[in-house]
Every structure is written in structure tokens, then in C-alpha cells.
Design an enzyme around this catalytic site. Structure first.
Site, PDB file in Angstrom:
ATOM      1  N   SER A 192      36.296  18.123  71.519  1.00 62.01           N
ATOM      2  CA  SER A 192      37.440  18.604  70.734  1.00 62.01           C
ATOM      3  C   SER A 192      36.975  19.034  68.863  1.00 62.01           C
ATOM      4  O   SER A 192      36.286  17.771  68.453  1.00 62.01           O
ATOM      5  CB  SER A 192      38.891  18.138  70.631  1.00 62.01           C
ATOM      6  OG  SER A 192      38.793  17.239  69.489  1.00 62.01           O
ATOM      7  N   ARG A 193      37.100  19.515  67.946  1.00 61.44           N
ATOM      8  CA  ARG A 193      36.856  20.138  67.378  1.00 61.44           C
ATOM      9  C   ARG A 193      35.067  20.173  67.020  1.00 61.44           C
ATOM     10  O   ARG A 193      34.892  19.135  65.772  1.00 61.44           O
ATOM     11  CB  ARG A 193      37.776  18.930  66.025  1.00 61.44           C
ATOM     12  CG  ARG A 193      38.538  20.287  65.506  1.00 61.44           C
ATOM     13  CD  ARG A 193      38.469  21.196  64.646  1.00 61.44           C
ATOM     14  NE  ARG A 193      39.904  21.874  64.239  1.00 61.44           N
ATOM     15  CZ  ARG A 193      40.832  22.619  64.767  1.00 61.44           C
ATOM     16  NH1 ARG A 193      40.562  22.712  66.418  1.00 61.44           N
ATOM     17  NH2 ARG A 193      41.700  22.978  64.796  1.00 61.44           N
ATOM     18  N   SER A 223      33.030  26.639  69.433  1.00 53.70           N
ATOM     19  CA  SER A 223      33.502  27.939  69.191  1.00 53.70           C
ATOM     20  C   SER A 223      32.912  28.777  68.841  1.00 53.70           C
ATOM     21  O   SER A 223      32.089  29.813  68.687  1.00 53.70           O
ATOM     22  CB  SER A 223      35.049  28.064  69.069  1.00 53.70           C
ATOM     23  OG  SER A 223      35.580  27.527  70.298  1.00 53.70           O
ATOM     24  N   ALA A 239      39.149  35.108  76.597  1.00 55.47           N
ATOM     25  CA  ALA A 239      40.571  33.594  76.099  1.00 55.47           C
ATOM     26  C   ALA A 239      41.592  32.950  76.997  1.00 55.47           C
ATOM     27  O   ALA A 239      41.775  33.767  78.111  1.00 55.47           O
ATOM     28  CB  ALA A 239      41.335  34.397  75.173  1.00 55.47           C
ATOM     29  N   THR A 240      41.307  32.134  77.186  1.00 52.64           N
ATOM     30  CA  THR A 240      42.162  31.726  78.669  1.00 52.64           C
ATOM     31  C   THR A 240      43.584  30.572  78.590  1.00 52.64           C
ATOM     32  O   THR A 240      43.990  29.782  79.147  1.00 52.64           O
ATOM     33  CB  THR A 240      41.200  30.481  79.362  1.00 52.64           C
ATOM     34  OG1 THR A 240      40.510  29.355  78.781  1.00 52.64           O
ATOM     35  CG2 THR A 240      39.738  31.028  80.053  1.00 52.64           C
ATOM     36  N   SER A 241      43.383  30.405  76.980  1.00 48.35           N
ATOM     37  CA  SER A 241      44.891  29.724  76.245  1.00 48.35           C
ATOM     38  C   SER A 241      45.972  30.496  76.897  1.00 48.35           C
ATOM     39  O   SER A 241      46.128  31.570  76.726  1.00 48.35           O
ATOM     40  CB  SER A 241      44.467  29.052  74.965  1.00 48.35           C
ATOM     41  OG  SER A 241      45.236  28.780  74.718  1.00 48.35           O
ATOM     42  N   HIS A 265      41.433  30.554  65.554  1.00 49.61           N
ATOM     43  CA  HIS A 265      40.701  31.158  66.420  1.00 49.61           C
ATOM     44  C   HIS A 265      40.276  32.829  65.952  1.00 49.61           C
ATOM     45  O   HIS A 265      38.857  32.929  66.195  1.00 49.61           O
ATOM     46  CB  HIS A 265      40.831  30.952  68.106  1.00 49.61           C
ATOM     47  CG  HIS A 265      40.345  29.710  68.149  1.00 49.61           C
ATOM     48  ND1 HIS A 265      40.281  28.618  69.225  1.00 49.61           N
ATOM     49  CD2 HIS A 265      39.789  28.447  66.815  1.00 49.61           C
ATOM     50  CE1 HIS A 265      39.914  27.504  69.232  1.00 49.61           C
ATOM     51  NE2 HIS A 265      39.587  26.597  67.936  1.00 49.61           N
ATOM     52  N   ARG A 266      41.661  33.158  66.506  1.00 56.12           N
ATOM     53  CA  ARG A 266      41.433  35.212  66.158  1.00 56.12           C
ATOM     54  C   ARG A 266      41.125  35.475  64.929  1.00 56.12           C
ATOM     55  O   ARG A 266      40.352  36.022  64.842  1.00 56.12           O
ATOM     56  CB  ARG A 266      42.891  35.431  66.885  1.00 56.12           C
ATOM     57  CG  ARG A 266      42.256  36.664  67.909  1.00 56.12           C
ATOM     58  CD  ARG A 266      44.309  37.142  67.597  1.00 56.12           C
ATOM     59  NE  ARG A 266      45.023  37.184  69.493  1.00 56.12           N
ATOM     60  CZ  ARG A 266      44.330  38.248  69.964  1.00 56.12           C
ATOM     61  NH1 ARG A 266      44.488  39.454  69.989  1.00 56.12           N
ATOM     62  NH2 ARG A 266      45.264  38.111  71.191  1.00 56.12           N
ATOM     63  N   GLU A 307      43.237  39.223  76.967  1.00 54.93           N
ATOM     64  CA  GLU A 307      43.461  37.109  77.497  1.00 54.93           C
ATOM     65  C   GLU A 307      43.605  37.105  79.463  1.00 54.93           C
ATOM     66  O   GLU A 307      44.353  37.250  80.051  1.00 54.93           O
ATOM     67  CB  GLU A 307      44.425  36.856  77.592  1.00 54.93           C
ATOM     68  CG  GLU A 307      45.100  37.585  75.921  1.00 54.93           C
ATOM     69  CD  GLU A 307      46.302  36.592  75.186  1.00 54.93           C
ATOM     70  OE1 GLU A 307      46.939  36.248  75.976  1.00 54.93           O
ATOM     71  OE2 GLU A 307      46.290  37.155  73.465  1.00 54.93           O
TER      72      GLU A 307
END
Lengths: 179, 179, 179
Positions: A11-12, A16, A34-36, A50-51, A62
Site C-alpha cells: 500500500s502507498r 496506481s 475501479a473495484t473499490s 485517486h479520481r 465501477e
């Protein structure tokens, strides 16, 4: 057959951003799957951030579970980015009321996505997470999630032309050399 | 002196499968030293799956704590695979009723295994886990386990001719170049 | 402008020892900025062990939050080592009573350190931790810490001439090639 790049990392770690840069190096249009699931405020905030970062020229789709279907519907889009596979695996486990979502079924769903990509042309960028390099958590569900996420990564990496591990925002090329 | 390969990586990163392939590239017989204690159904299921995957030409030796002894007893076997060191370290801590199993004693036990390997010929493949790349857990025992596991990996990597980090089923060669 | 090396890796992966070796390859004096707060016996023990390992020719400076200030005060010291950034980020969050320490502010504080380094000459070795490659913990504060730590690493890696990922005590050169 789409050219597949798998971008993994913690993560981080800049996954992305690196994936977006790779995608933007090719002529568009560009689709962002986007899967979130945006379950709470924290996730909504991450999604919003992110957007903003990716800008308006990425059309957002989505889709939380049917990735193969979402890719089918974007057959004519030359650059498709999925962010991320780990949340997708998480969603598959979450929506599985019967408790039958095994590692093998996750592998099967992963191959279904690859089968769609094999019938198309252009680029497919898959963002995923490394989740197995910490101390294993005590509860069985978390371990099962980790197994499923790791198996998904293996299936995708096996089919990908390029696999990149992000470390502190920098790419380590695991398969396929520099771009 | 056995040629030592250390295969590390996260859970479900393809470590065992890669180790088996490496071992099978050399003429047998092949011995597989399994350190997993099979405490519950989940672990029994993992053990069963691994046994199936490796096939019958690997002779299985179960040894949870005395790895040096197990290796001594297989002195004439040209290919020995240990899967895995991290469970072995876990077993050492678990069986240590006096609470004296420190990082330094784990290092000592690791060197004892290396000393046996130095007197033999053939190959020794050591599978281990990366456990230190997540957020540190809150409890001290888990952190001590992590320290011991990490220290074991360092001792083994230092003596190994080849060290491989598995990422999504793919090898990253950390020491010793490609096989 | 100081030459910056970022050394990252999991816990017990040999980061500190590698950083010390890198620092000792250059003529001194050598300053060691320790960020660990020594909150309990376990941490005191770790600090004591690290102090012993590095020997007396490293002058120790203890600074938990103001890294830029500590580096300013060591402007004339040719080799400065910070161990470690992840504890520093942890301290920033811990001392933030107002709860306003965001990822962006951690990035800002990281850039403040880099700005000081840009005005100096010599070497700056930054030790940090990979914390994002395990299964994400359930609580939001731990995730925020992980985000901040990862962001700090990205900012530092972007400015560093050399970035090294430690695996089982061995360096993987992510940026800048071999030393």
C-alpha cells in the site's frame, strides 16, 4: 490479445500512479475499472483522491465483482486499467454468501478475465497488492483472503508480459524488462 | 559442502512450487523435510495440498524442531528441501517452555544446520517466508517471532550460494544470479 | 547537496547494518540520528543493541520529531545516518495532539529534510521500513500510519540517488545501481 502489465506492491508504494503513467504512454481512449466498494468515508476519500489524481481523460467504470464482463463491455477501448485486483478478490469473498469462494475459484475467475483479454487488442494494466509479506494475522478469514489474493496475483503474473514490483514509488522489473 | 538455495517470499507467492522445480532439476533421490506441525484442520489441508502438488518421488520427512538432525539422517540424499524455515522458527519458540528462545539462539540453531550441510554434498533448498514487511503487530510475542524469523533468514542467506525472492510466482534473484 | 541513499526493507532485514557499512565506507566524522523514543524495556533493549553494533566512532544524536533541525545542526558532519524514518513518522503522528497530521503534512516534513540536505555536502543515509506488504490491519489509525510511512518513503526515494531494498540481509538495488 491485449498486452498485459501487472503492477504489484505494498500500500502507498505508487502502484496506481505508475499504472496511470504507463497507460497514458499509449494513445486513448482510456478506461479505468475501479473495484473499490466505497463502504465508508475513508474509502470514499481514497476514491475521490485517486479520481482527482488521474484526471478527466480516464473514463471511470465501477465494477466490484464482474471484471470479465466489464472488460467485455470495453472491447474497443485500447487502454484499460483495473485498480485493483486485491479489492476485487476481497469483494468476491465478501459477496459470497454461500462461503464457497475458494482459492481455486478465485483462480478460475482470474482466468476468465484473461480469456476476455486474449480476444481483444490493446493494453490491459492490472494493479494489485502484495499482502503476504507481513506476519500472518490470527484469524482464518484474513488468511483465506491472503491466500486468494496471492493466488490471483500468480495467475495474472503468469499470463502477463510484464510484471513490476513497486518499492517506495520506484519500479522493480520482475518480468519483461524495462518498458 | 551442499549448494544452498534460499527461496523467500510472502505467503502464496509460489515459493514451494519454485523450490520443487529447482530440486527436480537435479538427479534424486529427493527428500522433503516438512516442518509444519498440522495443529488444526486448516494446516492439515495445506499439508495435504502440498503433498499432492509435489508427487510421490519426494520422500517426506516430518521434523518440527531438529532440522540439523534430520539433515544428518539424510546425508546420502543428494537433494534435500526444507519447507519451511519460518514454521521451524515458530516451532522453536512454541516448544520453548522456559521462554529462553532468543534471536541469538535461533541464529545458533540456524548455524548448526549450516554446519551439517557443510559436511555433505549435493543440494539443500531452504524455503522461508518474508514476515517483516507489514505493519508490526501490537503484541510482543509476534514481534519476537518476526525478529527471530528475520534473523534466521539473514544467517541462511549469508551462507547460501543463491537467494531468490518470489513475487507473484516469479523469481527475483537477490544473490547468485539466474540458476 | 548531500548524496542521499535510502535503505528500505522489512524488520530484521539487515537495513541498519548495511547503512552503517555504507556510511563507514566514507571518511568521517559520522553522526547517527536516532529517532526511536525508547518508550519501554523492549525498545530500550533494541536501542542498546544497535548502539553496541555500531561502535563508538558514530556520534549519536537523539531526535524524535525535528529531523530537519537535527540535520541543520550537523551541517559540517560529512556522513549523517538517520535510523529510522518510519519511527519518525510514527512520532509525528504520536505527538500530534490536534489530530491534523495527514499524509500531505508528512510529505511536507519529508521535503523540509530534503531541503536542508540540498544545502549541505557529504552523505545522508536514510533507513526506513517497508510496512505496506502485509494484510491491512483493521483499525484506521494503523492504516493512516501505513499511508504516511509509505508516502514518506516515496518522497525520499524520489530525491535519493540510490534506493536499496534489503531482503534477508542482502541488498536489492532499486535505483542507482551498485555502490
Amino acid at each position: 490479445m491485449r498486452h498485459i502489465t501487472l503492477i504489484t506492491g505494498g500500500s502507498r508504494s505508487g502502484k496506481s500512479r505508475f499504472a496511470l503513467q504507463q497507460g497514458e504512454a499509449h494513445p486513448g481512449p482510456h478506461a479505468f475499472i475501479a473495484t473499490s466498494p466505497a463502504l465508508d468515508e475513508e474509502m470514499k476519500e481514497r476514491i475521490r483522491r485517486h479520481r482527482e489524481e488521474r484526471g478527466a481523460h480516464w473514463r471511470t467504470v465501477e465494477e466490484q465483482t464482474d471484471l470479465a464482463g466489464a472488460l467485455s463491455q470495453n472491447a474497443s477501448v485500447p487502454v484499460v486499467l483495473v485498480d485493483c485486483l486485491t479489492l476485487w478478490v476481497n469483494n468476491l469473498l465478501y459477496h459470497d454468501r454461500a462461503g464457497k469462494m475458494t482459492e481455486d475459484r478465485v483462480a478460475e475467475a482470474s482466468r476468465a478475465l484473461l480469456a476476455v483479454a486474449a480476444e481483444q487488442t490493446g493494453h490491459l494494466l492490472l494493479v494489485t497488492n502484495e499482502t503476504g509479506m507481513g506476519i500472518m494475522p490470527g484469524n482464518a478469514l484474513a488468511r483465506r483472503f491472503g491466500d486468494c489474493a496471492g493466488r490471483c496475483n500468480q495467475v495474472m503474473a503468469s499470463a502477463a508480459e510484464q510484471v513490476v514490483l513497486m518499492v517506495a514509488g520506484l519500479p522493480v522489473f520482475v518480468k519483461g524488462g524495462t518498458p
